[in-house]
Design a protein around this motif. Structure first.
Motif, PDB file in Angstrom:
ATOM      1  N   GLU A   1      67.661  36.606  81.723  1.00 36.78           N
ATOM      2  CA  GLU A   1      66.634  36.508  80.692  1.00 36.78           C
ATOM      3  C   GLU A   1      65.300  36.145  81.334  1.00 36.78           C
ATOM      4  O   GLU A   1      65.245  35.258  82.185  1.00 36.78           O
ATOM      5  CB  GLU A   1      67.042  35.427  79.696  1.00 36.78           C
ATOM      6  CG  GLU A   1      66.068  35.211  78.563  1.00 36.78           C
ATOM      7  CD  GLU A   1      66.524  34.099  77.634  1.00 36.78           C
ATOM      8  OE1 GLU A   1      65.676  33.237  77.309  1.00 36.78           O
ATOM      9  OE2 GLU A   1      67.707  34.081  77.243  1.00 36.78           O
ATOM     10  N   LEU A   2      64.236  36.830  80.930  1.00 35.24           N
ATOM     11  CA  LEU A   2      62.899  36.485  81.401  1.00 35.24           C
ATOM     12  C   LEU A   2      62.428  35.233  80.673  1.00 35.24           C
ATOM     13  O   LEU A   2      62.418  35.187  79.441  1.00 35.24           O
ATOM     14  CB  LEU A   2      61.916  37.622  81.131  1.00 35.24           C
ATOM     15  CG  LEU A   2      62.209  38.985  81.757  1.00 35.24           C
ATOM     16  CD1 LEU A   2      61.092  39.962  81.436  1.00 35.24           C
ATOM     17  CD2 LEU A   2      62.430  38.875  83.240  1.00 35.24           C
ATOM     18  N   LEU A   3      62.050  34.213  81.441  1.00 34.61           N
ATOM     19  CA  LEU A   3      61.603  32.968  80.819  1.00 34.61           C
ATOM     20  C   LEU A   3      60.345  33.160  79.986  1.00 34.61           C
ATOM     21  O   LEU A   3      60.194  32.558  78.920  1.00 34.61           O
ATOM     22  CB  LEU A   3      61.366  31.902  81.890  1.00 34.61           C
ATOM     23  CG  LEU A   3      62.613  31.294  82.516  1.00 34.61           C
ATOM     24  CD1 LEU A   3      62.230  30.370  83.675  1.00 34.61           C
ATOM     25  CD2 LEU A   3      63.439  30.549  81.489  1.00 34.61           C
ATOM     26  N   ALA A   4      59.438  33.999  80.442  1.00 32.31           N
ATOM     27  CA  ALA A   4      58.150  34.158  79.758  1.00 32.31           C
ATOM     28  C   ALA A   4      58.292  34.794  78.379  1.00 32.31           C
ATOM     29  O   ALA A   4      57.548  34.452  77.457  1.00 32.31           O
ATOM     30  CB  ALA A   4      57.202  34.992  80.615  1.00 32.31           C
ATOM     31  N   SER A   5      59.253  35.699  78.215  1.00 34.32           N
ATOM     32  CA  SER A   5      59.336  36.454  76.963  1.00 34.32           C
ATOM     33  C   SER A   5      60.664  36.315  76.228  1.00 34.32           C
ATOM     34  O   SER A   5      60.756  36.689  75.060  1.00 34.32           O
ATOM     35  CB  SER A   5      59.106  37.942  77.250  1.00 34.32           C
ATOM     36  OG  SER A   5      60.163  38.434  78.058  1.00 34.32           O
ATOM     37  N   GLY A   6      61.702  35.838  76.924  1.00 32.00           N
ATOM     38  CA  GLY A   6      63.031  35.776  76.320  1.00 32.00           C
ATOM     39  C   GLY A   6      63.765  37.102  76.328  1.00 32.00           C
ATOM     40  O   GLY A   6      64.874  37.200  75.806  1.00 32.00           O
TER      41      GLY A   6
END
Length: 177
Positions: free
Chosen positions: A68-73
């Motif tokens: 999962e990308l932390l910035a966007s979820g």
């Protein structure tokens, strides 16, 4: 629950909301061209794959993480460890692998996630050796393997599909992180 945080990513177990985005990744012929026989997977096949990955977590104490990308979820794909039962001559090795959606390629996510998984393999799971299995010509994956310190161990052939494979490995007792 096993989670790994990197500067840009969360590696975590699978959730119900991950099915549709992972199915989209698995439906992309460019993503899947190097995996198995190159066939894309549909929603039901993706659900079965995630179920198998979760079972491996329960059985082996490791498996494929959702990335999962932390910035966007957003779900970017998967990375993790598995037993490569499809290739008996790689056993008893534990395989590290990754699969990201095409929009996430070329940004260092695969290397970042795989680096964290190698550390997990060594520090949390006590593994002493990890292999990566690849088809010749998959330069992007070969670049990730080099960054991780994996070296070519041998060439072989996929027992079911008949295409060439390479087995790369790293001795985690010498791993520098």
């Amino acid at each position: 629950m096993t989670e790994i945080h990197t500067p840009r990513l969360l590696l975590r177990r699978w959730q119900d909301d991950d099915l549709a985005p992972m199915a989209d990744i698995n439906a992309d012929p460019l993503v899947m061209r190097w995996i198995g026989d190159g066939t894309v997977l549909d929603l039901d096949q993706t659900a079965q794959a995630i179920e198998q990955w979760e079972e491996e977590w329960d059985d082996e104490g490791f498996g494929l993480f959702a990335v999962e990308l932390l910035a966007s979820g957003e779900l970017a794909g998967c990375v993790g460890l598995s037993v490569p039962e499809y290739l008996p001559d790689a056993l008893p090795g534990i395989e590290i692998s990754w699969r990201l959606g095409r929009q996430y390629w070329g940004q260092g996510y695969a290397s970042e996630a795989a680096q964290a998984v190698l550390e997990f393999a060594l520090q949390d799971r006590g593994l002493d050796r990890v292999v990566a299995i690849d088809r010749p010509g998959n330069e992007a994956s070969e670049n990730v393997m080099r960054k991780l310190g994996l070296v070519l161990e041998r060439e072989t052939v996929h027992p079911e599909y008949g295409h060439a494979l390479t087995v790369h490995s790293i001795d985690l007792t010498e791993y520098q992180g």
